[in-house]
Scaffold this motif. Structure first.
Motif, PDB file in Angstrom:
ATOM      1  N   GLU A  95     -11.854  10.876   7.557  1.00 43.34           N
ATOM      2  CA  GLU A  95     -12.297  12.193   7.082  1.00 43.34           C
ATOM      3  C   GLU A  95     -12.989  12.123   5.723  1.00 43.34           C
ATOM      4  OE1 GLU A  95      -9.033  14.987   7.124  1.00 43.34           O
ATOM      5  OE2 GLU A  95      -8.278  14.165   9.002  1.00 43.34           O
ATOM      6  N   GLY A  96     -13.021  10.928   5.136  1.00 40.03           N
ATOM      7  CA  GLY A  96     -13.651  10.795   3.828  1.00 40.03           C
ATOM      8  C   GLY A  96     -12.789  11.275   2.678  1.00 40.03           C
ATOM      9  N   ASP A  97     -11.498  11.301   2.853  1.00 40.16           N
ATOM     10  CA  ASP A  97     -10.561  11.750   1.824  1.00 40.16           C
ATOM     11  C   ASP A  97     -10.684  10.881   0.569  1.00 40.16           C
ATOM     12  OD1 ASP A  97      -8.413  12.544   0.281  1.00 40.16           O
ATOM     13  OD2 ASP A  97      -6.884  11.783   1.650  1.00 40.16           O
ATOM     14  N   PRO A  98     -11.071  11.468  -0.573  1.00 40.03           N
ATOM     15  CA  PRO A  98     -11.231  10.642  -1.782  1.00 40.03           C
ATOM     16  C   PRO A  98      -9.919  10.048  -2.288  1.00 40.03           C
ATOM     17  CG  PRO A  98     -11.541  12.974  -2.282  1.00 40.03           C
ATOM     18  CD  PRO A  98     -11.490  12.865  -0.796  1.00 40.03           C
ATOM     19  N   VAL A  99      -8.796  10.711  -2.030  1.00 35.48           N
ATOM     20  CA  VAL A  99      -7.509  10.171  -2.466  1.00 35.48           C
ATOM     21  C   VAL A  99      -7.164   8.927  -1.645  1.00 35.48           C
ATOM     22  CG1 VAL A  99      -5.028  10.614  -2.637  1.00 35.48           C
ATOM     23  CG2 VAL A  99      -6.666  12.388  -3.303  1.00 35.48           C
ATOM     24  N   ALA A 100      -7.348   9.003  -0.328  1.00 35.75           N
ATOM     25  CA  ALA A 100      -7.088   7.834   0.524  1.00 35.75           C
ATOM     26  C   ALA A 100      -8.057   6.706   0.202  1.00 35.75           C
ATOM     27  CB  ALA A 100      -7.201   8.235   1.991  1.00 35.75           C
ATOM     28  N   ILE A 145       0.844  -1.202   0.000  1.00 35.59           N
ATOM     29  CA  ILE A 145       0.000   0.000   0.000  1.00 35.59           C
ATOM     30  C   ILE A 145       0.879   1.250   0.000  1.00 35.59           C
ATOM     31  CG2 ILE A 145      -1.795   1.270   1.233  1.00 35.59           C
ATOM     32  CD1 ILE A 145      -2.827  -1.392   2.296  1.00 35.59           C
ATOM     33  N   CYS A 146       1.982   1.214   0.739  1.00 37.68           N
ATOM     34  CA  CYS A 146       2.920   2.346   0.712  1.00 37.68           C
ATOM     35  C   CYS A 146       3.462   2.563  -0.700  1.00 37.68           C
ATOM     36  CB  CYS A 146       4.070   2.103   1.681  1.00 37.68           C
ATOM     37  SG  CYS A 146       3.642   2.179   3.428  1.00 37.68           S
ATOM     38  N   ARG A 147       3.774   1.469  -1.384  1.00 36.45           N
ATOM     39  CA  ARG A 147       4.289   1.599  -2.751  1.00 36.45           C
ATOM     40  C   ARG A 147       3.215   2.141  -3.692  1.00 36.45           C
ATOM     41  NH1 ARG A 147       7.390  -3.352  -1.242  1.00 36.45           N
ATOM     42  NH2 ARG A 147       5.562  -4.624  -1.696  1.00 36.45           N
ATOM     43  N   LEU A 148       1.981   1.681  -3.513  1.00 35.13           N
ATOM     44  CA  LEU A 148       0.888   2.221  -4.324  1.00 35.13           C
ATOM     45  C   LEU A 148       0.707   3.715  -4.076  1.00 35.13           C
ATOM     46  CD1 LEU A 148      -2.157  -0.256  -4.356  1.00 35.13           C
ATOM     47  CD2 LEU A 148      -0.948   0.698  -6.322  1.00 35.13           C
ATOM     48  N   ALA A 149       0.847   4.114  -2.814  1.00 35.48           N
ATOM     49  CA  ALA A 149       0.715   5.532  -2.475  1.00 35.48           C
ATOM     50  C   ALA A 149       1.775   6.367  -3.195  1.00 35.48           C
ATOM     51  CB  ALA A 149       0.825   5.721  -0.965  1.00 35.48           C
ATOM     52  N   ASP A 200       3.238  10.288  -7.292  1.00 38.82           N
ATOM     53  CA  ASP A 200       4.065  10.675  -8.432  1.00 38.82           C
ATOM     54  C   ASP A 200       3.225  10.988  -9.665  1.00 38.82           C
ATOM     55  OD1 ASP A 200       6.240  10.295  -6.802  1.00 38.82           O
ATOM     56  OD2 ASP A 200       6.768   8.332  -7.639  1.00 38.82           O
ATOM     57  N   ARG A 201       2.097  10.296  -9.820  1.00 37.65           N
ATOM     58  CA  ARG A 201       1.259  10.538 -10.993  1.00 37.65           C
ATOM     59  C   ARG A 201       0.429  11.813 -10.858  1.00 37.65           C
ATOM     60  NH1 ARG A 201      -1.343   4.705 -12.928  1.00 37.65           N
ATOM     61  NH2 ARG A 201       0.643   3.667 -13.441  1.00 37.65           N
ATOM     62  N   GLU A 202       0.009  12.149  -9.645  1.00 36.12           N
ATOM     63  CA  GLU A 202      -0.848  13.324  -9.431  1.00 36.12           C
ATOM     64  C   GLU A 202      -0.342  14.113  -8.222  1.00 36.12           C
ATOM     65  OE1 GLU A 202      -4.905  12.098  -9.076  1.00 36.12           O
ATOM     66  OE2 GLU A 202      -4.815  10.817 -10.839  1.00 36.12           O
ATOM     67  N   PRO A 203       0.839  14.718  -8.331  1.00 39.05           N
ATOM     68  CA  PRO A 203       1.450  15.363  -7.166  1.00 39.05           C
ATOM     69  C   PRO A 203       0.605  16.492  -6.563  1.00 39.05           C
ATOM     70  CG  PRO A 203       2.641  15.907  -9.188  1.00 39.05           C
ATOM     71  CD  PRO A 203       1.697  14.816  -9.518  1.00 39.05           C
ATOM     72  N   GLU A 204      -0.030  17.307  -7.385  1.00 40.92           N
ATOM     73  CA  GLU A 204      -0.801  18.432  -6.842  1.00 40.92           C
ATOM     74  C   GLU A 204      -2.015  17.930  -6.060  1.00 40.92           C
ATOM     75  OE1 GLU A 204      -1.825  21.272  -9.809  1.00 40.92           O
ATOM     76  OE2 GLU A 204       0.268  21.737 -10.339  1.00 40.92           O
ATOM     77  N   ARG A 205      -2.733  16.986  -6.622  1.00 42.20           N
ATOM     78  CA  ARG A 205      -3.897  16.442  -5.928  1.00 42.20           C
ATOM     79  C   ARG A 205      -3.476  15.732  -4.647  1.00 42.20           C
ATOM     80  NH1 ARG A 205      -8.322  12.101  -8.337  1.00 42.20           N
ATOM     81  NH2 ARG A 205      -9.862  12.398  -6.686  1.00 42.20           N
ATOM     82  N   TRP A 206      -2.372  14.992  -4.728  1.00 38.50           N
ATOM     83  CA  TRP A 206      -1.885  14.279  -3.550  1.00 38.50           C
ATOM     84  C   TRP A 206      -1.506  15.257  -2.435  1.00 38.50           C
ATOM     85  CZ3 TRP A 206      -1.489   9.342  -1.821  1.00 38.50           C
ATOM     86  CH2 TRP A 206      -0.655   9.134  -0.720  1.00 38.50           C
ATOM     87  N   ASN A 207      -0.741  16.284  -2.773  1.00 39.34           N
ATOM     88  CA  ASN A 207      -0.255  17.220  -1.763  1.00 39.34           C
ATOM     89  C   ASN A 207      -1.388  18.003  -1.103  1.00 39.34           C
ATOM     90  OD1 ASN A 207       2.412  16.481  -2.217  1.00 39.34           O
ATOM     91  ND2 ASN A 207       2.710  18.046  -3.799  1.00 39.34           N
ATOM     92  N   ALA A 208      -2.499  18.185  -1.829  1.00 38.85           N
ATOM     93  CA  ALA A 208      -3.633  18.938  -1.278  1.00 38.85           C
ATOM     94  C   ALA A 208      -4.588  18.055  -0.487  1.00 38.85           C
ATOM     95  CB  ALA A 208      -4.391  19.634  -2.412  1.00 38.85           C
ATOM     96  N   SER A 209      -4.412  16.753  -0.557  1.00 35.43           N
ATOM     97  CA  SER A 209      -5.338  15.836   0.093  1.00 35.43           C
ATOM     98  C   SER A 209      -5.014  15.700   1.583  1.00 35.43           C
ATOM     99  CB  SER A 209      -5.264  14.453  -0.558  1.00 35.43           C
ATOM    100  OG  SER A 209      -4.004  13.847  -0.276  1.00 35.43           O
ATOM    101  N   PRO A 210      -5.993  15.263   2.385  1.00 35.97           N
ATOM    102  CA  PRO A 210      -5.709  15.029   3.811  1.00 35.97           C
ATOM    103  C   PRO A 210      -4.574  14.050   4.053  1.00 35.97           C
ATOM    104  CG  PRO A 210      -8.073  15.154   3.470  1.00 35.97           C
ATOM    105  CD  PRO A 210      -7.440  15.191   2.104  1.00 35.97           C
ATOM    106  N   ILE A 211      -4.505  12.967   3.270  1.00 37.78           N
ATOM    107  CA  ILE A 211      -3.414  12.024   3.501  1.00 37.78           C
ATOM    108  C   ILE A 211      -2.075  12.656   3.151  1.00 37.78           C
ATOM    109  CG2 ILE A 211      -3.623  10.901   1.222  1.00 37.78           C
ATOM    110  CD1 ILE A 211      -2.788   8.279   2.609  1.00 37.78           C
ATOM    111  N   GLY A 212      -2.031  13.437   2.066  1.00 31.47           N
ATOM    112  CA  GLY A 212      -0.784  14.090   1.679  1.00 31.47           C
ATOM    113  C   GLY A 212      -0.325  15.101   2.705  1.00 31.47           C
ATOM    114  N   THR A 213      -1.248  15.923   3.215  1.00 32.19           N
ATOM    115  CA  THR A 213      -0.868  16.935   4.209  1.00 32.19           C
ATOM    116  C   THR A 213      -0.454  16.282   5.526  1.00 32.19           C
ATOM    117  OG1 THR A 213      -3.209  17.198   4.826  1.00 32.19           O
ATOM    118  CG2 THR A 213      -2.323  18.701   3.170  1.00 32.19           C
TER     119      THR A 213
END
Length: 362
Positions: free
Chosen positions: A263-268, A223-227, A232-245
């Motif tokens: 929190e219902g994070d769609p990225v997570a 799962i860490c590798r998938l993350a 890497d594929r969507e850095p902006e969306r990832w960085n703005a998401s709850p899991i990224g922050t």
């Protein structure tokens, strides 16, 4: 453990051995890819204080030879057992219960598949101890099988989703935990699997060294590798998401994923959905081939920590692409068979103690 005895009718042997005198405390050990845990246990008093130390593994000691890792582990396992004691071991690896031989453990020893006589090594290190070894999923299954949610089920399949992935099944009507000619069952973590994110395939390597295994995507490290792929594929969306922050603020990955899902994070949610896909594929096939499986339970650090989120992710796949006809005509048939164990509900330490009692009675 009797070297030539397969684990069959084990529950019957447990019931027979439970009749009579008080059983002296057994030292129970649970060896995983991350931690080695141990405690004293008896049927009357349960578990004593559980102690732990990091497992000497390839990831913790990357420069060490496999033989040195194995020797260090044997010493660590032998140390806590009192003189002339009995030890029950729950071991996280592909092993032959009949002989105590470990074939492989990707989390502990990477790609090595050289058989290791664990039982022989433990007996040589501590000949005064009577050693009984079972696979960690077998141990957890033995504990779960006699619990209220499982006691009346015909067949139970328990899968552990943790540093590694594997499963075991037991026929409650006979107490049978079947094994193949190598003494193995349920090494699902090393079945072939595929995952795509937005239709683009993801190529990840399993800890055993092969590409495209279930564990490459669905284990804790997977799962860490998938993350990382998602980031890497969507850095902006990832960085703005709850899991990224959360990860950017130095939270551990496990804590960040669980909190983001709460929190219902769609990225997570998307990440967990992708990781659960290969596991759901195995469950779908198992239920299709053996409809007598009345319970599919999940345990292990990943599944237990994520709880209802993990169950929802697996069921999501099974509802979108389920059993032919059955999922449409009787949607509750699959849903009612899926559960995630709570903390301590499928405890490998307790199961190791139960297996040791059975071995002493054999």
């Amino acid at each position: 453990m009797a070297p030539s005895t397969a684990i069959v009718h084990l529950r019957h042997r447990l019931e027979v051995s439970a009749v009579g005198a008080t059983v002296r405390p057994i030292t129970v050990l649970d060896v995983g890819g991350t931690y080695l845990r141990w405690a004293a246990w008896s049927p009357e008093h349960g578990l004593g204080q559980v102690r732990s130390r990091p497992s000497p593994s390839r990831s913790r000691l990357p420069g060490a030879a496999v033989e040195d890792l194995q020797a260090t582990l044997v010493d660590a396992m032998a140390e806590p057992v009192p003189p002339a004691g009995v030890a029950g071991v729950s071991f996280g690896a592909a092993l032959d219960h009949r002989a105590g031989t470990v074939y492989a453990s990707a989390p502990l020893w990477g790609a090595s598949v050289r058989p290791f006589d664990l039982l022989g090594a433990l007996r040589a290190a501590r000949p005064d101890v009577r050693w009984h070894i079972v696979n960690d999923v077998t141990a957890a299954l033995l504990h779960l099988a006699d619990s209220p949610p499982a006691r009346e089920r015909r067949k139970i399949l328990l899968a552990t989703i943790s540093t590694g992935i594997a499963c075991r099944s037991i026929d409650q009507r006979t107490g049978d935990i079947p094994v193949d000619g190598c003494g193995l069952q349920g090494e699902i973590g090393h079945l072939p699997a595929s995952v795509a994110l937005d239709g683009v395939p993801v190529d990840l390597r399993c800890d055993c060294g092969h590409l495209g295994h279930v564990a490459a995507f669905s284990s804790g490290p997977g799962i860490c590798r998938l993350a990382e792929v998602l980031r890497d594929r969507e850095p902006e969306r990832w960085n703005a998401s709850p899991i990224g922050t959360r990860l950017a603020s130095a939270e551990t990955f496990e804590a960040a994923l669980a909190a983001a899902l709460d929190e219902g994070d769609p990225v997570a949610t998307r990440l967990l959905d992708a990781a659960a896909g290969p596991v759901a594929d195995v469950v779908r096939t198992a239920l299709c081939l053996d409809p007598r499986i009345d319970l599919v339970a999940f345990t292990g650090g990943v599944a237990t920590a994520l709880g209802a989120h993990y169950r929802a992710a697996v069921l999501g796949h099974l509802e979108r692409s389920g059993l032919y006809l059955t999922s449409q005509r009787e949607p509750g048939w699959v849903r009612d068979r899926i559960m995630v164990c709570g903390p301590g509900q499928a405890n490998g330490l307790v199961g190791a103690g139960l297996a040791a009692i059975a071995g002493e009675a054999a």
